[in-house]
Design a protein around this motif. Sequence first.
Motif, PDB file in Angstrom:
ATOM      1  N   ARG A  94       4.346   1.071   1.848  1.00  0.00           N
ATOM      2  CA  ARG A  94       4.277   0.097   2.940  1.00  0.00           C
ATOM      3  C   ARG A  94       4.016  -1.316   2.408  1.00  0.00           C
ATOM      4  O   ARG A  94       3.096  -1.534   1.629  1.00  0.00           O
ATOM      5  N   SER A 148      -5.193  -9.686   7.926  1.00  0.00           N
ATOM      6  CA  SER A 148      -6.409  -9.556   7.112  1.00  0.00           C
ATOM      7  C   SER A 148      -6.070  -9.364   5.639  1.00  0.00           C
ATOM      8  O   SER A 148      -6.746  -9.903   4.767  1.00  0.00           O
ATOM      9  N   THR A 149      -5.021  -8.605   5.371  1.00  0.00           N
ATOM     10  CA  THR A 149      -4.612  -8.396   3.974  1.00  0.00           C
ATOM     11  C   THR A 149      -4.221  -9.726   3.341  1.00  0.00           C
ATOM     12  O   THR A 149      -4.594 -10.017   2.201  1.00  0.00           O
ATOM     13  N   GLY A 200      -0.652  -7.486   9.031  1.00  0.00           N
ATOM     14  CA  GLY A 200      -0.960  -7.909   7.663  1.00  0.00           C
ATOM     15  C   GLY A 200      -1.820  -9.163   7.552  1.00  0.00           C
ATOM     16  O   GLY A 200      -2.007  -9.684   6.452  1.00  0.00           O
ATOM     17  N   PHE A 222       0.889  -1.170   0.000  1.00  0.00           N
ATOM     18  CA  PHE A 222       0.000   0.000   0.000  1.00  0.00           C
ATOM     19  C   PHE A 222       0.917   1.207   0.000  1.00  0.00           C
ATOM     20  O   PHE A 222       1.519   1.518   1.027  1.00  0.00           O
ATOM     21  N   PRO A 232       0.427  -9.621  15.771  1.00  0.00           N
ATOM     22  CA  PRO A 232      -0.156  -8.433  16.379  1.00  0.00           C
ATOM     23  C   PRO A 232      -1.025  -7.663  15.393  1.00  0.00           C
ATOM     24  O   PRO A 232      -0.934  -7.856  14.178  1.00  0.00           O
ATOM     25  N   SER A 233      -1.847  -6.801  15.932  1.00  0.00           N
ATOM     26  CA  SER A 233      -2.711  -5.960  15.115  1.00  0.00           C
ATOM     27  C   SER A 233      -1.872  -5.160  14.119  1.00  0.00           C
ATOM     28  O   SER A 233      -0.824  -4.631  14.476  1.00  0.00           O
ATOM     29  N   GLY A 234      -2.308  -5.132  12.867  1.00  0.00           N
ATOM     30  CA  GLY A 234      -1.611  -4.339  11.850  1.00  0.00           C
ATOM     31  C   GLY A 234      -0.479  -5.059  11.155  1.00  0.00           C
ATOM     32  O   GLY A 234       0.207  -4.481  10.310  1.00  0.00           O
ATOM     33  N   ALA A 250       2.444  -4.407   3.222  1.00  0.00           N
ATOM     34  CA  ALA A 250       1.504  -4.967   4.201  1.00  0.00           C
ATOM     35  C   ALA A 250       1.705  -6.469   4.325  1.00  0.00           C
ATOM     36  O   ALA A 250       1.627  -7.035   5.416  1.00  0.00           O
TER      37      ALA A 250
HETATM   38  P1  ADP Z   1      -4.091  -7.030  10.641  1.00  0.00           P
HETATM   39  O1  ADP Z   1      -5.267  -7.737  10.061  1.00  0.00           O
HETATM   40  O2  ADP Z   1      -2.954  -7.945  10.988  1.00  0.00           O
HETATM   41  O3  ADP Z   1      -4.455  -6.171  11.808  1.00  0.00           O
HETATM   42  P2  ADP Z   1      -4.100  -5.569   8.126  1.00  0.00           P
HETATM   43  O4  ADP Z   1      -3.869  -6.603   7.092  1.00  0.00           O
HETATM   44  O5  ADP Z   1      -5.498  -5.092   8.305  1.00  0.00           O
HETATM   45  O6  ADP Z   1      -3.482  -6.053   9.515  1.00  0.00           O
HETATM   46  O7  ADP Z   1      -3.201  -4.303   7.789  1.00  0.00           O
HETATM   47  C1  ADP Z   1      -1.814  -4.419   7.527  1.00  0.00           C
HETATM   48  C2  ADP Z   1      -1.245  -3.046   7.189  1.00  0.00           C
HETATM   49  O8  ADP Z   1      -1.731  -2.618   5.933  1.00  0.00           O
HETATM   50  C3  ADP Z   1      -1.675  -1.976   8.186  1.00  0.00           C
HETATM   51  O9  ADP Z   1      -0.609  -1.097   8.355  1.00  0.00           O
HETATM   52  C4  ADP Z   1      -2.829  -1.307   7.506  1.00  0.00           C
HETATM   53  O10 ADP Z   1      -2.958   0.024   7.922  1.00  0.00           O
HETATM   54  C5  ADP Z   1      -2.442  -1.397   6.044  1.00  0.00           C
HETATM   55  N1  ADP Z   1      -3.614  -1.473   5.152  1.00  0.00           N
HETATM   56  C6  ADP Z   1      -4.539  -2.448   5.135  1.00  0.00           C
HETATM   57  N2  ADP Z   1      -5.452  -2.232   4.181  1.00  0.00           N
HETATM   58  C7  ADP Z   1      -5.099  -1.080   3.569  1.00  0.00           C
HETATM   59  C8  ADP Z   1      -5.640  -0.312   2.471  1.00  0.00           C
HETATM   60  N3  ADP Z   1      -6.725  -0.718   1.805  1.00  0.00           N
HETATM   61  N4  ADP Z   1      -4.977   0.818   2.118  1.00  0.00           N
HETATM   62  C9  ADP Z   1      -3.874   1.210   2.768  1.00  0.00           C
HETATM   63  N5  ADP Z   1      -3.319   0.557   3.783  1.00  0.00           N
HETATM   64  C10 ADP Z   1      -3.909  -0.581   4.192  1.00  0.00           C
END
Ligand code: ADP
Length: 338
Positions: free
Chosen positions: A18, A45-46, A43, A15, A39-41, A20
């Motif tokens: 970054r 869910s991505t 990656g 992204f 941990p939260s953030g 992810a």
């Molecule tokens: P988790 O599920 O482990 O908490 P995520 O996969 O939601 O983490 O997010 C991983 C990183 O990617 C985070 O820093 C988040 O802010 C960033 N991120 C996730 N989705 C997007 C998006 N659509 N656009 C920009 N950044 C994103």
Amino acid sequence: MITEILICSRLTRRFGKRLAVDGVSLTLAPGRITALLGPSGCGKSTLLRLIAGLEPLDDGEILYGETLIASPAEALPPERRRIGLVFQDHALFPHLSVRDNVAFGLAGRPRAERHEITARWLTRVGLGDRGRDWPHQLSGGQQQRVALARALAPAPRAVLLDEPFSSLDAHLRGEVRQDIAGALRDAGTAALVVTHDARDAMLMADDLILMDRGQVLQAGSPEACYARPASLDAARLLGDIEVIAGERRDGRVETPLGRFEARGSNGACRLMFRPEALRLDPQGVEAQVTAVAYGGAASEVRLKVGEAGATLIAAPGRLTVGETVRVRLDPAAVRLLD
Ligand code: ADP
Ligand code: MG
């Protein structure tokens, strides 16, 4: 059978600048539950969205057996991947009955077959008599079980669950965790369960993946990851870890807690171990109790051993501050750091 394995290789998603998800590889096999902990953030869910096809790959590929499902150049749309999804909450369609929620992914099949499959899945998740209810009439845990039934009913290649317990009350978590693990094992579907709770991950997983900052820190059985962490970061994800400094000479490390074998060059080094590897032992080294914290089933006892500190897990009420005890660190549980 190799043909039924979902193989994810070097999955990468950026992204902006970054990363992810940064080169993550994993395989999902029928009948196995893989837990993804981080941990939260970090990656998680991505990564799930990449596998489900809700997010495009910047690099890497996904194969089902020998069939390419996704790469940066070509990708099957989500509805053709046959991958089920269960989210943390808001999972069910509020305007559809429980039964119609489960039948949702079966559109296009003959009515009798749809009914039969729906009834079978509702029974499997223990809600055979709730088909006519509305989602809001069910508890949070029951709703998650319906969401799982809905994901599994179309017989997906794999099911991905994103923090399925995190919106549940503590007293419900254990029960729902067992119900969901049981239904997954029953179904024999490949499953990837995302969580940020170490206990949930270890209790459910056949295979555990530890993730941080978009990367896999360690993958293996829960036992291997817990007892033989690949790094301090990996160790910390699964629980408390103690670090003690020592001096290595000729394959042995001298520490305040005793002498341990460790290959490598001479000089300063650090060892890590889980607190439960330290036990009271009349033959052990002398230590002073500096603090005792009551924690229910066990107390956390802070010790001073020479110049070093260490935590002992002890039966409540057994030790008091100021007391001198003897402790022994299990050499088999000690890992070299750095
Ligand atoms: P988790 O599920 O482990 O908490 P995520 O996969 O939601 O983490 O997010 C991983 C990183 O990617 C985070 O820093 C988040 O802010 C960033 N991120 C996730 N989705 C997007 C998006 N659509 N656009 C920009 N950044 C994103
Ligand atoms: Mg997430």
